[in-house]
Design a protein around this motif. Structure first.
Motif, PDB file in Angstrom:
ATOM      1  N   GLY A 252      43.793  40.191  25.319  1.00 51.37           N
ATOM      2  CA  GLY A 252      43.811  41.593  25.720  1.00 51.37           C
ATOM      3  C   GLY A 252      42.764  42.428  25.018  1.00 51.37           C
ATOM      4  O   GLY A 252      42.197  42.024  23.997  1.00 51.37           O
TER       5      GLY A 252
ATOM      6  N   ALA B 125      40.544  40.702  30.019  1.00 49.04           N
ATOM      7  CA  ALA B 125      41.535  40.005  29.205  1.00 49.04           C
ATOM      8  C   ALA B 125      41.582  38.535  29.614  1.00 49.04           C
ATOM      9  O   ALA B 125      42.607  38.009  30.039  1.00 49.04           O
ATOM     10  CB  ALA B 125      42.892  40.663  29.343  1.00 49.04           C
TER      11      ALA B 125
ATOM     12  N   LEU C  12      42.791  35.357  33.212  1.00 43.37           N
ATOM     13  CA  LEU C  12      43.142  36.741  32.867  1.00 43.37           C
ATOM     14  C   LEU C  12      44.650  36.781  32.587  1.00 43.37           C
ATOM     15  O   LEU C  12      45.460  36.887  33.506  1.00 43.37           O
ATOM     16  CB  LEU C  12      42.757  37.694  33.994  1.00 43.37           C
TER      17      LEU C  12
ATOM     18  N   GLU D 251      46.388  42.005  28.798  1.00 37.95           N
ATOM     19  CA  GLU D 251      46.261  43.294  29.476  1.00 37.95           C
ATOM     20  C   GLU D 251      45.097  44.077  28.887  1.00 37.95           C
ATOM     21  O   GLU D 251      44.685  43.846  27.756  1.00 37.95           O
ATOM     22  CB  GLU D 251      47.564  44.097  29.406  1.00 37.95           C
TER      23      GLU D 251
ATOM     24  N   GLY E  88      42.423  42.492  33.994  1.00 39.00           N
ATOM     25  CA  GLY E  88      43.412  41.727  33.253  1.00 39.00           C
ATOM     26  C   GLY E  88      44.601  41.383  34.117  1.00 39.00           C
ATOM     27  O   GLY E  88      44.672  41.738  35.294  1.00 39.00           O
TER      28      GLY E  88
END
Length: 181
Positions: free
Chosen positions: A92, A110, A128, A131, A147
């Motif tokens: 993230g 992310a 991904l 976040e 993300g």
């Protein structure tokens, strides 16, 4: 100081590394910085990218930043750049309350970069899983936050490009302008 960073591609150097300012200066159109740890930038710290090509500031220059992904990358201070800055961390990327970003273009994903960073290469992210959240203030020509989960609780000012907040598990962007999430 934000921690160890290695230049994997391009010509660059850390020209300032103090408690309140880190400057990464590049001399090529594309530079890949691999951070040795997932850094948390403290409030009051400035991370600055000085992006030059042939000794001249170049707004088309790109700074790729990858992190190991053991924990999220967090920004509480300022990020400045004259060109494009890309942050990739599978755990993230967080622009926290009080953070300030002023760059040519910003991409935060992310996940992992799909390809080895290179000038003119297609940009994509796989895995991904984390976040990307903005709670700060971002100024850029264009902004892409990518993300598994993406949120904006702050301010994003796009000067002359696009704003993309995309949630998914993979993202691909070809030089022809086709975006696939």
């Amino acid at each position: 100081a934000l921690g160890p960073v290695e230049t994997l591609a391009g010509v660059a150097a850390v020209t300032t590394d103090t408690a309140d300012h880190t400057t990464l200066s590049s001399e090529t159109a594309s530079v890949h910085y691999a951070w040795g740890s997932d850094f948390v930038q403290p409030a009051g710290h400035t991370l600055e990218f000085v992006q030059k090509v042939d000794g001249v500031l170049d707004s088309n220059a790109v700074a790729y930043n990858t992190s190991p992904g053991l924990r999220p990358t967090e920004f509480f201070g300022s990020v400045l750049a004259n060109g494009t800055v890309i942050f990739a961390n599978p755990a993230g990327v967080y622009f926290q309350d009080g953070s300030f970003v002023d760059v040519g273009n910003l991409i935060a994903g992310a996940g992992n970069l799909m390809n080895t960073p290179a000038p003119g290469a297609d940009l994509g992210f796989t895995g991904l899983e984390g976040e990307v959240v903005n709670r700060g203030e971002i100024h850029a020509g264009s902004v892409s936050l990518l993300g598994a989960r993406v949120a904006n609780f702050g301010q994003i000012h796009v000067r002359d490009g696009s704003l993309m907040l995309l949630a998914g598990d993979e993202f691909g962007n070809s030089q022809g302008g086709n975006n696939n999430a």
